[in-house]
Design a protein around this motif. Structure first.
Motif, mmCIF file in Angstrom:
data_model
loop_
_atom_site.group_PDB
_atom_site.id
_atom_site.type_symbol
_atom_site.label_atom_id
_atom_site.label_comp_id
_atom_site.label_asym_id
_atom_site.label_seq_id
_atom_site.Cartn_x
_atom_site.Cartn_y
_atom_site.Cartn_z
ATOM 1 N N HIS A 119 81.316 46.322 11.144
ATOM 2 C CA HIS A 119 80.650 45.558 10.079
ATOM 3 C C HIS A 119 80.013 44.296 10.652
ATOM 4 O O HIS A 119 78.869 43.970 10.348
ATOM 5 N N GLY A 120 80.780 43.586 11.470
ATOM 6 C CA GLY A 120 80.296 42.323 12.031
ATOM 7 C C GLY A 120 79.067 42.525 12.897
ATOM 8 O O GLY A 120 78.127 41.732 12.858
ATOM 9 N N LEU A 121 79.059 43.603 13.685
ATOM 10 C CA LEU A 121 77.918 43.852 14.566
ATOM 11 C C LEU A 121 76.685 44.267 13.759
ATOM 12 O O LEU A 121 75.571 43.828 14.050
ATOM 13 N N LEU A 122 76.889 45.093 12.740
ATOM 14 C CA LEU A 122 75.750 45.478 11.902
ATOM 15 C C LEU A 122 75.168 44.247 11.223
ATOM 16 O O LEU A 122 73.948 44.112 11.078
ATOM 17 N N PHE A 123 76.053 43.333 10.835
ATOM 18 C CA PHE A 123 75.619 42.116 10.148
ATOM 19 C C PHE A 123 74.887 41.174 11.106
ATOM 20 O O PHE A 123 73.789 40.690 10.802
ATOM 21 N N THR A 124 75.458 40.943 12.304
ATOM 22 C CA THR A 124 74.867 39.936 13.185
ATOM 23 C C THR A 124 73.741 40.491 14.046
ATOM 24 O O THR A 124 72.747 39.812 14.267
ATOM 25 N N ARG A 125 73.899 41.721 14.556
ATOM 26 C CA ARG A 125 72.893 42.247 15.488
ATOM 27 C C ARG A 125 71.685 42.793 14.745
ATOM 28 O O ARG A 125 70.544 42.527 15.098
ATOM 29 N N ILE A 126 71.962 43.611 13.730
ATOM 30 C CA ILE A 126 70.847 44.227 13.012
ATOM 31 C C ILE A 126 70.416 43.346 11.854
ATOM 32 O O ILE A 126 69.392 43.562 11.231
ATOM 33 N N ARG A 127 71.224 42.320 11.576
ATOM 34 C CA ARG A 127 70.927 41.376 10.503
ATOM 35 C C ARG A 127 70.848 42.042 9.140
ATOM 36 O O ARG A 127 70.020 41.697 8.290
ATOM 37 N N MET A 128 71.710 43.062 8.930
ATOM 38 C CA MET A 128 71.842 43.589 7.579
ATOM 39 C C MET A 128 72.661 42.570 6.785
ATOM 40 O O MET A 128 73.601 42.002 7.310
ATOM 41 N N PRO A 129 72.294 42.356 5.506
ATOM 42 C CA PRO A 129 73.122 41.443 4.705
ATOM 43 C C PRO A 129 74.559 41.972 4.625
ATOM 44 O O PRO A 129 74.769 43.177 4.507
ATOM 45 N N SER A 130 75.546 41.062 4.706
ATOM 46 C CA SER A 130 76.944 41.501 4.708
ATOM 47 C C SER A 130 77.267 42.250 3.422
ATOM 48 O O SER A 130 78.065 43.184 3.408
ATOM 49 N N PHE A 131 76.599 41.868 2.350
ATOM 50 C CA PHE A 131 76.785 42.527 1.064
ATOM 51 C C PHE A 131 76.495 44.025 1.179
ATOM 52 O O PHE A 131 77.256 44.868 0.703
ATOM 53 N N VAL A 132 75.393 44.354 1.860
ATOM 54 C CA VAL A 132 74.985 45.755 1.957
ATOM 55 C C VAL A 132 75.858 46.509 2.961
ATOM 56 O O VAL A 132 76.308 47.626 2.700
ATOM 57 N N VAL A 133 76.115 45.877 4.118
ATOM 58 C CA VAL A 133 76.950 46.523 5.135
ATOM 59 C C VAL A 133 78.278 46.942 4.527
ATOM 60 O O VAL A 133 78.728 48.085 4.652
ATOM 61 N N THR A 134 78.907 46.011 3.820
ATOM 62 C CA THR A 134 80.254 46.297 3.344
ATOM 63 C C THR A 134 80.229 47.128 2.062
ATOM 64 O O THR A 134 81.209 47.796 1.742
ATOM 65 N N LEU A 135 79.108 47.103 1.344
ATOM 66 C CA LEU A 135 78.990 48.011 0.197
ATOM 67 C C LEU A 135 78.936 49.451 0.707
ATOM 68 O O LEU A 135 79.575 50.355 0.159
ATOM 69 N N ALA A 136 78.157 49.651 1.784
ATOM 70 C CA ALA A 136 78.139 50.974 2.416
ATOM 71 C C ALA A 136 79.544 51.327 2.902
ATOM 72 O O ALA A 136 80.007 52.461 2.737
ATOM 73 N N GLY A 137 80.237 50.329 3.484
ATOM 74 C CA GLY A 137 81.606 50.555 3.954
ATOM 75 C C GLY A 137 82.534 50.947 2.811
ATOM 76 O O GLY A 137 83.362 51.843 2.939
ATOM 77 N N LEU A 138 82.361 50.269 1.679
ATOM 78 C CA LEU A 138 83.196 50.549 0.498
ATOM 79 C C LEU A 138 83.190 52.041 0.174
ATOM 80 O O LEU A 138 84.229 52.653 -0.064
ATOM 81 N N ILE A 139 81.995 52.628 0.193
ATOM 82 C CA ILE A 139 81.867 54.046 -0.164
ATOM 83 C C ILE A 139 82.213 54.933 1.025
ATOM 84 O O ILE A 139 82.964 55.895 0.910
ATOM 85 N N GLY A 140 81.672 54.565 2.190
ATOM 86 C CA GLY A 140 81.849 55.405 3.377
ATOM 87 C C GLY A 140 83.303 55.556 3.801
ATOM 88 O O GLY A 140 83.771 56.665 4.061
ATOM 89 N N TRP A 141 84.042 54.449 3.860
ATOM 90 C CA TRP A 141 85.439 54.529 4.319
ATOM 91 C C TRP A 141 86.305 55.222 3.284
ATOM 92 O O TRP A 141 87.267 55.908 3.631
ATOM 93 N N GLN A 142 85.929 55.078 2.012
ATOM 94 C CA GLN A 142 86.608 55.823 0.952
ATOM 95 C C GLN A 142 86.410 57.328 1.179
ATOM 96 O O GLN A 142 87.342 58.124 1.054
ATOM 97 N N GLY A 143 85.173 57.676 1.571
ATOM 98 C CA GLY A 143 84.883 59.086 1.871
ATOM 99 C C GLY A 143 85.741 59.593 3.021
ATOM 100 O O GLY A 143 86.328 60.680 2.954
ATOM 101 N N LEU A 144 85.838 58.788 4.082
ATOM 102 C CA LEU A 144 86.641 59.202 5.239
ATOM 103 C C LEU A 144 88.113 59.357 4.848
ATOM 104 O O LEU A 144 88.807 60.278 5.300
ATOM 105 N N LEU A 145 88.574 58.475 3.972
ATOM 106 C CA LEU A 145 89.958 58.566 3.481
ATOM 107 C C LEU A 145 90.187 59.912 2.789
ATOM 108 O O LEU A 145 91.162 60.622 3.088
ATOM 109 N N LEU A 146 89.264 60.281 1.891
ATOM 110 C CA LEU A 146 89.408 61.556 1.171
ATOM 111 C C LEU A 146 89.383 62.720 2.157
ATOM 112 O O LEU A 146 90.153 63.675 2.045
ATOM 113 N N PHE A 147 88.497 62.617 3.155
ATOM 114 C CA PHE A 147 88.383 63.668 4.165
ATOM 115 C C PHE A 147 89.701 63.828 4.928
ATOM 116 O O PHE A 147 90.196 64.935 5.128
#
Ligand code: ADP
Ligand code: MG
Lengths: 239, 397
Positions: free
Chosen positions: B126-154
């Motif tokens: 998350h930190g690298l996506l935020f600082t290197r690619i300069r994605m807003p932390s809101f979006v990075v972690t919103l994607a994380g919210l859904i994505g990691w939930q998906g990995l959990l179900l998997f």
């Protein structure tokens, strides 16, 4: 002595500086004046390492030095107070003064050493702040500018560059900051002051250097120069 | 030092300055403490069970997991950023720990270490996506919210639930109680250390000729801590004792507070949160601080997830889901952490989660419908954010 010699810098089609020279001596306040776009900021950026000039040389005590970035400049004893204060408003005076160069043992902050040094420095500079442990946001504009200037002294610099330090201040606070600039000179520092305000310049500087369209356009001893002659050099009108 | 030496003392604030500080929203922890007292009075009078030792012990157990996640959220809030993935990360890492421990028979401690490391790695991403690619932390972690939930179900696959053995190490974490002598020794040691550090600090300041407050003030503060700790230990002792879970959470709060206030890392966290440009010009590696904050947030989320799994003795599809994330964010803000960065302390997690959890707990006792519960929690959060926003307006000249 810090000397910038024959500095030139071109931005695309704009020749921002063309063969500009400037001498700065310990214990002397030099005011750098000129119209908008004259090249003042560009010259300061070259000395403080924010940009590298296309040609020219900077020497310290006759020895040429390479200033590739702001860090080099700081290591050489050149300290800059930017126009936008660059303070952390949520931190207190001590934290701001030592920001980035905290006194520490391993990684643990030495609060007492830093506070002692802060109080000593502020006393020497005659900067009066009632409680140095409240966030800087709660100080007046003049006090904040004083903190920003005191902050520039932490690394024991030889030269302090001040970019428009009184631009945002009222009459009384301007007087405070001008007094502070005099005390910097009395400490034996070289001071380079950029200002639009000729009254301030005349009140505090020893020498006035005028830039016009990227070139040296005159140099005056403040005590001997009339306001008219300085204005004429700035505007390019025949004196 | 001669007796005639007069040391400058710090003058107390005049009423006018006190009002000024208050107007700027510099209220410290007082609104929260007031809120807690109000909650205790209201729910205590509506339901005699609310203030019983048994219920307060349950409250302490319920706090630890979400509170730990909230601590991580504070790390990113201090920078003026947000971590919306903390809930999902906590669930995912709890599942990783459980699979390693239960399915593969790993040593539980090793499984916990690996799961927390996984949380750290996710935070790093998350930190690298935020600082290197300069994605807003809101979006990075919103994607994380859904994505990691998906990995959990998997990872959970078909069954959807994995139980942890009731007598295993992990489940035991939340069913371990300090013996009375240990609880009291700990309380005494804490008060002694706190009072001692205050007095030592005062002596060192005097030696450096710095202004100090009156000596009795240190005694008053240590005495206040003594009263609070004694009350807490006495109440918990009247039920099953002081839960280990609470001690772990409180230790994290204190440790992180010390790190934030007394190390260069902590100082630079506040600096970056206050004015990133000023921090950069001062030679601070802003990118590194930002990445570290997300790593801390991920690690603490993982650890909080493990504590939650310990309480439940299981992980399932809703681990780290539902309102866990919102509770953790709300706790941080209610406790006094600014959403705008640069202001707040780790005690916010402790106080904030205490407020939220006791409101939830109290309304559950009163059989209030969950619809009403959500609305009340939301109102408390909105109130806290409103106070924060007003404070910010007050402090920008
Ligand atoms: N980064 C830049 N890119 C292009 N042109 C610039 C840049 N910085 C300054 N200039 C130009 O260089 C000239 C000198 O600017 P500057 O040094 O800012 O003057 P001053 O500070 O005296 O007002 C101006 O014509 C300005 O437009
Ligand atoms: Mg300029």
């Amino acid at each position: 002595m810090i000397r910038a010699e024959d500095i030139s810098k071109r931005y695309g089609a704009v020749q921002a500086l063309e063969g500009v020279s400037l001498d700065l001596r310990p214990g002397e306040v030099v005011a750098l004046v000129g119209d908008n776009g004259a090249g003042k900021s560009t010259l300061v950026k070259a000395i403080s390492g924010v940009i590298s000039p296309d040609s020219g040389e900077i020497t310290i005590d006759e020895r040429p030095v390479r200033i590739g970035n702001p860090h080099d400049a700081q290591a050489l004893g050149i300290s800059t107070v930017y126009q936008d204060l660059a303070l952390c408003e949520n931190l207190d005076v001590v934290a701001n003064l030592f920001l980035g160069s905290e006194r520490r043992r391993w990684s643990v902050l030495s609060h007492i050493r830093m506070e002692r040094a802060t109080r000593d420095l502020l006393t020497q500079l005659d900067v009066r702040i009632r409680d140095i442990r409240v966030p800087v946001a709660m100080l007046s504009g003049g006090q904040r500018q004083s903190v920003a200037i005191a902050r520039a002294l932490i690394g024991e610099p030889k030269l302090v560059i001040l970019d428009e330090p009184t631009a945002a201040l009222g009459v009384e606070q301007t007087a405070q900051v001008l007094g502070l600039i005099r005390r910097l000179r009395d400490r034996g520092l070289a001071v380079l002051l950029i200002s639009h305000n000729l009254a301030d310049v005349r009140a505090v500087s020893d020498r006035v250097v005028v830039l016009r369209l990227g070139r040296n356009a005159g140099e005056f001893r403040t005590a001997d120069a009339s306001q008219e002659s300085i204005v004429a050099a700035i505007t390019g009108a025949a004196a | 030092m001669s007796a005639t030496t007069v040391h400058p003392t710090r003058k107390p604030y005049s009423p006018k300055q006190a009002v000024e500080r208050m107007r700027r929203g510099d209220l410290g922890a007082w609104p929260v403490v007031g809120g807690l007292i109000a909650i205790a009075v209201v729910f205590g009078s509506l339901n005699e069970h609310f203030l019983s030792p048994e219920n307060l012990t349950n409250l302490a157990l319920q706090m630890a997991a979400t509170g730990t996640i909230s601590l991580g959220i504070i790390m990113v809030l201090l920078l003026g950023e947000i971590d919306l993935a903390a809930g999902s990360v906590s669930g995912l890492c709890a599942v990783i720990m459980t699979i390693m421990n239960v399915r593969h028979g790993w040593n539980p401690l090793l499984a916990i270490v690996v799961a927390v490391a996984a949380g750290a790695a996710i935070g790093l991403l998350h930190g690298l996506l935020f600082t290197r690619i300069r994605m807003p932390s809101f979006v990075v972690t919103l994607a994380g919210l859904i994505g990691w939930q998906g990995l959990l179900l998997f990872l959970l696959g078909e069954g959807g639930t994995i139980n942890l053995p009731f007598d295993g190490f992990v489940a035991k974490l939340s069913d371990t109680w300090l013996p009375p002598w240990l609880a009291w020794t700990l309380a005494v040691a804490l008060v002694g250390a706190y009072g001692g550090s205050l007095l030592l600090g005062r002596r060192l300041r005097l030696a450096a000729d710095l202004p100090v407050g009156p000596a009795y003030w240190a005694v008053v503060r240590a005495g206040f801590l003594a009263v609070v700790l004694a009350a807490a230990v006495a109440v918990l002792q009247a039920d099953r004792g002081v839960p280990l879970l609470l001690v772990i959470f409180a230790a994290l709060v204190v440790l992180l507070d010390l790190v934030l206030r007394h190390t260069t890392f902590g100082r630079w966290m506040y600096a970056v949160g206050g004015n990133a440009e000023a921090a950069r010009r001062a030679g601070i590696n802003v990118t590194r601080i930002r990445v570290l904050a997300f790593v801390l947030s991920g690690s603490l989320a993982a650890f909080g997830g493990i504590l939650a799994a310990s309480r439940l003795s299981a992980v399932n599809q809703s681990s780290g889901g539902s309102d866990m994330l919102l509770m953790a964010i709300a706790a941080a803000v209610i406790g006094g952490t600014s959403l705008f960065g640069g202001r707040g302390r780790t005690y916010a997690a402790l106080l904030g989660i205490l407020v939220i959890q006791s409101i939830t707990n109290g309304m559950l006792l009163l059989n209030v419908d969950s619809s009403v519960r959500y609305m009340v929690t939301a109102s408390v959060l909105a109130l806290a954010v409103a106070i924060d926003s007003l404070a910010r307006r007050g402090s920008t000249p």
